[in-house]
Design a protein around this motif. Structure first.
Motif, short mmCIF file in Angstrom:
data_model
loop_
_atom_site.label_atom_id
_atom_site.label_comp_id
_atom_site.label_asym_id
_atom_site.label_seq_id
_atom_site.Cartn_x
_atom_site.Cartn_y
_atom_site.Cartn_z
N PHE A 1 0.73 -1.22 0.04
CA PHE A 1 0.04 0.04 -0.13
C PHE A 1 0.74 1.29 -0.08
O PHE A 1 1.88 1.28 0.64
CB PHE A 1 -0.94 0.13 1.01
N VAL A 2 0.33 2.35 -0.56
CA VAL A 2 1.11 3.65 -0.73
C VAL A 2 -0.25 4.66 -0.42
O VAL A 2 -1.24 4.79 -1.10
CB VAL A 2 1.67 3.79 -2.18
N PHE A 3 0.25 5.57 0.52
CA PHE A 3 -0.62 6.57 1.03
C PHE A 3 -0.05 7.81 0.38
O PHE A 3 1.25 8.28 0.37
CB PHE A 3 -0.85 6.68 2.31
N VAL A 4 -0.74 8.77 -0.20
CA VAL A 4 -0.24 10.06 -0.69
C VAL A 4 -1.31 11.19 -0.15
O VAL A 4 -2.43 10.97 -0.14
CB VAL A 4 -0.17 10.19 -2.19
N HIS A 5 -0.62 12.22 0.32
CA HIS A 5 -1.17 13.41 0.40
C HIS A 5 -1.22 14.67 -0.34
O HIS A 5 0.07 14.78 -0.63
CB HIS A 5 -0.81 13.96 1.91
#
Length: 262
Positions: free
Chosen positions: A76-80
C-alpha cells in the motif's frame, strides 16, 4: 531519498496522468491488470478513469498538483496531495491509498477530497508541515499508539485518556477549525459533546505506518451522515505531535459508480 517503484507509480498516476493530462500513457505505465475504484464518482477500470478525467481536464486547463507526503506500507501507498486548479479558482486537498501488485503496479484506489480552507484557527495550513520519514524502527509502536487513540478516545469516548496518546508539550494542528495544543483539542471534543452533535468513528478500514507517520482511513458517523476520513499523524517519543485530516461526506448509494468508498 529515491522513491520506491510503488511510490513512483502512485505519484506518476497523479502527476503524469492528471497534472500533465497524459492519461492513457500513465494508466498503461502505472496500473496493473485491473484498476478497482472506490472514488464513488468514477467507474472501475482504466475506462472509468478516462471517462471521468476527460471533462475534468477540459474544465481545468491549469493544474498545479503537488504530492506532499507519502507513506509506503507493504503493497500500500498513501499520498497527501494539494491541488490548485485554474490559478486558484478551486483548491483541494486529497488523501489517497493505492494498493499495488507484486510488480508495484496500481490495482486499487481509495480517496477522500476536501476543499482547501484558509485561514485556519491554528494559522497552519491544511497541507504544510514536515514530511520526512524518520524513526523507521518505531513503525509498529507508533501504529499501536494511533490505534489506541482511535479505539479508546475517538471510538470509546475516553477523553480522560487523551494524555496517553497526544503530547502535552507539542501538538501541531492542521484541521482548519481547531487550534494548536492538547488543550484546544480537548476543548473541541468537549464542545462537540455539549452541542448534542454526534461524531463517532465506526470503523478503521486501513491503518498504515512508516516510521514517524501513521495514517488511518475511517468510516465516521457525524449526526445522521456517513463520512470517509483520513487522519494523518506524526509521532515523536511515542506520542502524537502533529495531525492533518481530510474529510468527505459520502453521498447516497444511488450516486455511486462503483462498489463504494471503502
Amino acid at each position: 531519498m529515491t522513491d520506491s517503484i510503488r511510490v513512483a507509480n502512485a505519484k506518476g498516476l497523479y502527476l503524469k496522468g492528471i497534472r500533465d493530462g497524459k492519461m492513457v500513457e500513465a494508466l498503461d505505465k502505472y496500473t496493473g491488470d485491473r484498476y478497482t475504484q472506490h472514488s464513488t464518482g468514477v467507474r472501475d477500470g482504466k475506462e472509468g478513469f478516462i471517462e471521468f478525467f476527460t471533462p475534468f481536464l477540459e474544465r481545468n486547463p491549469v493544474r498545479d498538483i503537488q504530492v506532499l507526503c507519502t507513506i509506503e506500507a507493504g503493497n500500500f501507498v498513501f499520498v497527501h496531495v494539494y491541488q490548485s486548479l485554474n490559478d486558484g479558482e478551486a483548491q483541494w486537498v486529497t488523501a489517497d491509498i493505492f494498493d499495488t501488485d507484486e510488480d508495484g503496479k496500481i490495482v486499487e484506489h481509495w480517496d477522500v477530497i476536501a476543499a482547501y480552507k484558509w485561514p485556519t484557527v491554528s494559522g497552519r495550513s491544511m497541507v504544510d508541515g514536515p514530511t520526512e520519514i524518520e524513526d523507521l524502527e518505531f513503525t509498529e509502536a507508533n501504529k499501536t499508539v494511533v490505534q489506541g487513540f482511535i479505539d479508546n478516545v475517538l471510538m470509546a469516548g475516553r477523553t480522560d485518556l487523551v494524555n496517553d496518546y497526544i503530547s502535552t508539550e507539542k501538538y501541531d494542528q492542521h484541521n482548519p477549525e481547531i487550534a494548536d495544543g492538547l488543550g484546544a483539542f480537548s476543548k473541541h471534543l468537549g464542545a462537540v459533546s455539549k452541542s448534542g452533535k454526534t461524531a463517532h468513528y465506526v470503523k478503521v478500514h486501513r491503518l498504515l505506518g512508516q516510521g514517524n507517520f501513521v495514517v488511518a482511513f475511517s468510516h465516521v458517523k457525524q449526526d445522521e451522515n456517513d463520512w470517509a476520513v483520513f487522519d494523518l499523524f506524526r509521532l515523536k517519543g511515542g506520542k502524537i505531535v502533529e495531525h492533518w485530516d481530510v474529510q468527505e461526506r459520502i453521498g447516497p448509494k444511488e450516486t455511486w459508480n462503483n462498489s463504494g468508498k471503502f
